[in-house]
Design an enzyme around this catalytic site. Structure first.
Site, PDB file in Angstrom:
ATOM      1  N   VAL A   1       0.818  -1.206   0.000  1.00  0.00           N
ATOM      2  CA  VAL A   1       0.000   0.000   0.000  1.00  0.00           C
ATOM      3  C   VAL A   1       0.858   1.264   0.000  1.00  0.00           C
ATOM      4  O   VAL A   1       0.355   2.357   0.162  1.00  0.00           O
ATOM      5  CB  VAL A   1      -0.970   0.056   1.191  1.00  0.00           C
ATOM      6  CG1 VAL A   1      -2.017  -1.026   1.054  1.00  0.00           C
ATOM      7  CG2 VAL A   1      -0.227  -0.071   2.504  1.00  0.00           C
ATOM      8  N   GLY A   2       2.166   1.078  -0.150  1.00  0.00           N
ATOM      9  CA  GLY A   2       3.012   2.254  -0.325  1.00  0.00           C
ATOM     10  C   GLY A   2       3.745   2.715   0.916  1.00  0.00           C
ATOM     11  O   GLY A   2       4.188   3.855   0.991  1.00  0.00           O
ATOM     12  N   LYS A   3       3.948   1.827   1.885  1.00  0.00           N
ATOM     13  CA  LYS A   3       4.642   2.232   3.105  1.00  0.00           C
ATOM     14  C   LYS A   3       6.118   2.540   2.810  1.00  0.00           C
ATOM     15  O   LYS A   3       6.628   3.606   3.163  1.00  0.00           O
ATOM     16  CB  LYS A   3       4.531   1.130   4.167  1.00  0.00           C
ATOM     17  CG  LYS A   3       3.096   0.821   4.553  1.00  0.00           C
ATOM     18  CD  LYS A   3       3.012  -0.208   5.646  1.00  0.00           C
ATOM     19  CE  LYS A   3       3.536  -1.574   5.263  1.00  0.00           C
ATOM     20  NZ  LYS A   3       2.759  -2.259   4.213  1.00  0.00           N
TER      21      LYS A   3
ATOM     22  N   SER B   1     -14.393 -12.286  14.887  1.00  0.00           N
ATOM     23  CA  SER B   1     -15.364 -11.558  14.071  1.00  0.00           C
ATOM     24  C   SER B   1     -16.201 -12.457  13.173  1.00  0.00           C
ATOM     25  O   SER B   1     -17.082 -11.986  12.460  1.00  0.00           O
ATOM     26  CB  SER B   1     -14.670 -10.475  13.249  1.00  0.00           C
ATOM     27  OG  SER B   1     -13.924 -11.079  12.225  1.00  0.00           O
TER      28      SER B   1
ATOM     29  N   LYS C   1     -12.484  -4.848   5.053  1.00  0.00           N
ATOM     30  CA  LYS C   1     -13.443  -5.921   4.817  1.00  0.00           C
ATOM     31  C   LYS C   1     -14.406  -5.568   3.695  1.00  0.00           C
ATOM     32  O   LYS C   1     -14.749  -6.403   2.853  1.00  0.00           O
ATOM     33  CB  LYS C   1     -14.205  -6.226   6.103  1.00  0.00           C
ATOM     34  CG  LYS C   1     -13.347  -6.959   7.126  1.00  0.00           C
ATOM     35  CD  LYS C   1     -14.070  -7.129   8.430  1.00  0.00           C
ATOM     36  CE  LYS C   1     -13.253  -7.978   9.413  1.00  0.00           C
ATOM     37  NZ  LYS C   1     -13.882  -8.054  10.720  1.00  0.00           N
TER      38      LYS C   1
HETATM   39  P1  ADP Z   1       4.651  -1.638   1.217  1.00  0.00           P
HETATM   40  O1  ADP Z   1       5.919  -1.081   1.704  1.00  0.00           O
HETATM   41  O2  ADP Z   1       3.470  -1.039   1.908  1.00  0.00           O
HETATM   42  O3  ADP Z   1       4.566  -3.113   1.192  1.00  0.00           O
HETATM   43  P2  ADP Z   1       5.475  -0.504  -1.278  1.00  0.00           P
HETATM   44  O4  ADP Z   1       5.793   0.855  -0.839  1.00  0.00           O
HETATM   45  O5  ADP Z   1       6.585  -1.443  -1.529  1.00  0.00           O
HETATM   46  O6  ADP Z   1       4.467  -1.176  -0.289  1.00  0.00           O
HETATM   47  O7  ADP Z   1       4.568  -0.404  -2.563  1.00  0.00           O
HETATM   48  C1  ADP Z   1       4.558  -1.344  -3.605  1.00  0.00           C
HETATM   49  C2  ADP Z   1       4.570  -0.627  -4.927  1.00  0.00           C
HETATM   50  O8  ADP Z   1       3.382   0.104  -5.118  1.00  0.00           O
HETATM   51  C3  ADP Z   1       5.686   0.381  -5.030  1.00  0.00           C
HETATM   52  O9  ADP Z   1       6.190   0.335  -6.325  1.00  0.00           O
HETATM   53  C4  ADP Z   1       4.987   1.695  -4.779  1.00  0.00           C
HETATM   54  O10 ADP Z   1       5.645   2.747  -5.422  1.00  0.00           O
HETATM   55  C5  ADP Z   1       3.640   1.466  -5.339  1.00  0.00           C
HETATM   56  N1  ADP Z   1       2.612   2.240  -4.663  1.00  0.00           N
HETATM   57  C6  ADP Z   1       1.945   1.875  -3.550  1.00  0.00           C
HETATM   58  N2  ADP Z   1       1.041   2.817  -3.198  1.00  0.00           N
HETATM   59  C7  ADP Z   1       1.127   3.787  -4.110  1.00  0.00           C
HETATM   60  C8  ADP Z   1       0.439   5.042  -4.297  1.00  0.00           C
HETATM   61  N3  ADP Z   1      -0.494   5.444  -3.456  1.00  0.00           N
HETATM   62  N4  ADP Z   1       0.794   5.797  -5.336  1.00  0.00           N
HETATM   63  C9  ADP Z   1       1.750   5.374  -6.179  1.00  0.00           C
HETATM   64  N5  ADP Z   1       2.409   4.226  -6.081  1.00  0.00           N
HETATM   65  C10 ADP Z   1       2.103   3.427  -5.062  1.00  0.00           C
END
Ligand code: ADP
Length: 782
Positions: A360-362, A679, A722
């Site tokens: 999710v982009g962490k 749940s 969910k």
């Molecule tokens: P996590 O660390 O949460 O497991 P990642 O940061 O590795 O996730 O994200 C996986 C891929 O998805 C990466 O290439 C990231 O750049 C991309 N990504 C995730 N969320 C977004 C977003 N909101 N906008 C653009 N790219 C995203």
């Protein structure tokens, strides 16, 4: 004494330089000066006798009468030999002491009138005693000096004439010319022995002192020389063994590196000491390799290397915005955090912890934080770390010891103030090898981390300027003390629309770039991407999606190269051709209404998911069977549901003792995945009632909620995740606990438009909506 000489006579004179001849001595002389050669030749023509007198100064080439001692020795020439360089070597034998009376005028050589001097020997006991003393002192001297052979000593001890004894011994001593002359001039033998004894004593003493001094000096020299020799020897051995440069080259190089190193004094001192240790190690030794490894670490860590923070909130905002679609709340929180950091100017505050399902982009948010601060970025995965040493390093005594991950991270970063992302902090475990989380606590504690101790490095490492960011999928497994230090920023899964946008704006362009494709070379329409999302991924984040898009890029690249096409257009129908058969059935809700089977909604670390619960009732003896890898909480929740149904048997037209005649089997498929949590309570209750009463459950409904023994529905977590999962599964209605109504706010509009949400406070409300009103098809089993 064979020769008897007249008392007075005329003789040629041979002046001697730096040398003195006693009677009874036999020795070689080299004669070179013209006058001397003449004197010699004159003697040879007569009876081979001449007078040998010593010059007072050795350096005078042409001595006058004053330069020559008047007392000398008459000698007989025994042999004569001409040498090539015009000198004559003669063998002379001293005969008797004599004194020059006067010089005879002679232009060519010295000629003198001499008077012989008789030895005044006496054989008194005193002389005897003196002789013995002299002899024993001489023995002593011989032992000390080692320059006189023992044969000489034996021959000397055979001499019984006192005068001769004194002369022979004197000739063996390294006396000054003056002293020798003095002995020669002493005609009285007793007196001569006496003087000699004194000189001998003196000589012995000097020798003794000399020896002592020598020993002292030798010891000192030995020490420094020994090391030098050994080192040289080692070099030679190493060379012999085919080791070209040996240690020396290596050590020199390390020293130059050390000179250039910018680091605290302590570090430099330690490195210098270790280099010294290394120097003494043979190249092949294992310990040498260990030391070398350690030195390398000391020399390569960025001890004094810092990047300048360049924080500008609007710049940070635009970076976050440019790199990420959506994520409004997390971005806002990150900016607030950065703003506070800027105000307090110190990283003393809490540590950011980004919490959410994978993909999710962490990581990518953390990377953007580093970018907006102008800091280096390092990611350390803590997943599966169970050993404290992974954080803190191994002691150097271990084979293959290494610093911990934190120090390794600093090395990778090359600065002392990077952003370090501690990934999956919730996946850290502890076991007998120590608790990594306590080490991590020290790392994250601003009071302690300015002198973090790594077991390997052994010197304090300053982590106080590092900005730590952590990520976790769930906060439940993070140890409490760690959790207390963190500021949690939740990130939830994406809706299909969001995924579509992320794919279009970020993932696809990024993958194209990485595969060397230009913007035009590959075209994937929105419908195509949607198909990929729906049929090839099932996740909260966009990780699988990114992988599938990468696969599309690979295929396109291959076609462009091998088939020479200009552009690859992927229509939705062609996706299958490229990615194989779809992995997931989108909208996989059951095609028909079912009896005894209900769709539940679960929330896991990887996001929301649907979960089918099946119940069968067979004749039996009242057993309750639970299968499908259920956790304890889930099992208890099943028991509670069952108890509730039993207590309300009447309500469903069930006989009071119905349960005694049947076995009830509750199964949750996809057995490999462990499931837990309370749940699923209402889901199980619904499935039970459906199975027991033979009533259909609507295929379009999914539900989530904990159940009490009285049938109340308790709130649950992760409603947003969910409902996203429900939508993915083609569900139309979600039944959820009344107490979660306020969570509806978090649910994106696009999701709310497609799903009907029914709040329930009691199981009866649930059943009212879930069970279809149709009459039972057949009689209940009991
Ligand atoms: P996590 O660390 O949460 O497991 P990642 O940061 O590795 O996730 O994200 C996986 C891929 O998805 C990466 O290439 C990231 O750049 C991309 N990504 C995730 N969320 C977004 C977003 N909101 N906008 C653009 N790219 C995203």
């Amino acid at each position: 004494m064979g020769l008897k000489l007249a008392d007075a006579r005329r003789l040629p004179l041979l002046p001697l330089r730096g040398l003195l001849v006693y009677p009874s001595m036999v020795l070689h002389l080299d004669v070179g000066r013209d006058k001397s050669v003449k004197a010699l030749e004159t003697a040879m023509m007569d009876d081979q006798m001449l007078l040998l007198c010593t010059q007072s100064e050795m350096s005078i080439e042409d001595p006058t009468q004053e330069d020559i001692f008047t007392l000398g020795t008459i000698a007989k020439v025994r042999q004569m030999m001409r040498l090539p360089n015009n000198t004559i070597r003669v063998l002379v034998e001293g005969v008797q002491r004599a004194e020059i009376v006067d010089y005879v005028p002679n232009e060519e050589f010295y000629e003198v009138n001499v008077r012989t001097i008789e030895e005044m020997n006496d054989d008194s006991p005193e002389t005897e005693a003196l002789m013995r003393s002299v002899l024993s002192q001489f023995e002593n001297y011989v032992q000390l000096s080692k320059k006189v052979s023992t044969e000489t000593l034996t021959s000397v001890s055979d001499i019984d004439e006192p005068g001769r004894l004194a002369d022979v011994i004197a000739s063996h001593l390294p006396l000054k010319l003056k002293s020798k002359q003095e002995l020669l001039e002493t005609a009285d033998t007793k007196e001569r022995l006496d003087k000699l004894l004194q000189m001998l004593n003196n000589e012995s003493e000097v020798l003794e002192l000399e020896r002592e001094i020598n020993q002292r000096v030798k010891k000192q020299i030995e020490k420094t020389q020994k090391e030098y020799y050994l080192r040289e020897q080692m070099k030679a051995i190493q060379k012999e063994l085919g080791d070209k440069d040996g240690r020396a080259g290596e050590v020199d190089e390390l020293r130059t590196q050390l000179e250039k190193l910018e680091a605290p004094e302590k570090v430099k001192e330690k490195a210098a000491k270790e280099i010294e240790r290394l120097e003494k190690m043979p190249t092949t030794s294992a310990e040498g390799a260990v030391i070398r490894n350690y030195i390398d670490w000391l020399l390569t860590l960025p001890w004094s290397n810092y990047t300048e923070d360049d924080l500008n909130l609007s710049k940070a905002e635009s970076i976050l915005e440019a790199d990420h679609y959506g994520l409004e709340k997390p971005k806002e929180r990150v900016l607030e955090y950065l703003a506070v950091q800027q105000l307090v100017k110190r990283l003393k505050g809490p540590i950011l912890c980004l919490v959410g399902p994978p993909g999710v982009g962490k990581t990518s948010l953390a990377r953007s934080i580093a970018k907006s601060l102008g800091r280096q970025f390092v990611r350390l995965s803590l997943g599966g770390v169970r050993d404290e040493a992974e954080i803190r390093g191994h002691r150097r005594t271990y084979v293959g010891a290494m610093p911990g991950r934190i120090v390794q991270g600093l090395k990778t970063a090359g600065t002392m103030n990077p952003v370090i992302l501690l990934d999956e902090i919730d996946k850290m475990a502890s076991d007998f090898r120590g608790d990594p989380s306590s080490a991590l606590l020290e790392v994250l504690d601003p009071e302690q981390n300015n002198s973090f101790s790594d077991h390997f490095i052994e010197l304090p490492v300053d982590l106080s300027n590092v900005m730590f960011v952590t990520t976790a999928n769930t906060v439940h497994t993070i140890p409490r003390p760690l959790l207390d230090r963190m500021e949690l920023i939740p990130l939830s899964g994406y809706t299909e629309l969001e995924k579509l946008e992320i794919a279009k704006r970020h993932l696809l362009p990024k993958q194209k770039r990485e595969h060397g494709l230009s913007e035009e070379q590959l075209a994937v329409g929105e419908d195509g991407i949607q198909r990929v999302i729906r049929e090839y991924t099932r996740e909260a984040g966009v990780r699988q999606l990114e992988q599938r898009l990468a696969a599309l890029c690979r295929k396109a690249a291959k076609r462009i190269v091998s088939e020479n096409v200009e552009q690859v257009v992927i229509e939705p129908e062609l996706i299958e051709e490229h990615l194989g058969i779809p992995r997931y059935r989108y909208g996989m809700a059951e095609q028909e209404h079912q009896i005894g089977m209900v769709t539940g909604l679960a929330w896991t670390e990887v996001g929301g998911d649907t979960l089918n619960i099946e119940v069968t009732v067979v004749p039996g003896s009242g057993k309750l069977l639970l299968t499908g890898k259920l956790g304890d909480v889930m099992k208890e929740s099943a028991q509670a549901a069952f108890s509730y149904v039993r207590s309300k048997a009447e309500q469903w037209d069930l006989k009071e003792d119905f349960h005694e005649k049947v076995d009830i089997h509750i199964h949750v498929p996809e057995g490999a995945i462990p499931k837990d949590g309370p749940s699923a309570g209402i889901t199980m209750a619904t499935a039970l009632v459906s199975a027991l009463t033979n009533r259909y459950v609507s295929k379009d409904i999914a539900m989530t909620g904990e159940i009490t023994l009285r049938g109340r529905v308790l709130p649950i977590g992760g409603l947003k995740e969910k409902s996203l999962a429900a939508l993915r599964a083609g569900i139309k209605t979600v039944i959820f606990p009344q107490d979660n109504v306020r969570d509806l706010e978090d649910i994106p509009d696009s999701v709310r438009q497609e799903l009907t949400f029914i709040p329930a406070a009691h199981v009866d409300d649930v059943l009212k909506h879930a069970l279809l009103p149709e009459p039972p098809l057949q009689q209940p089993v009991m």
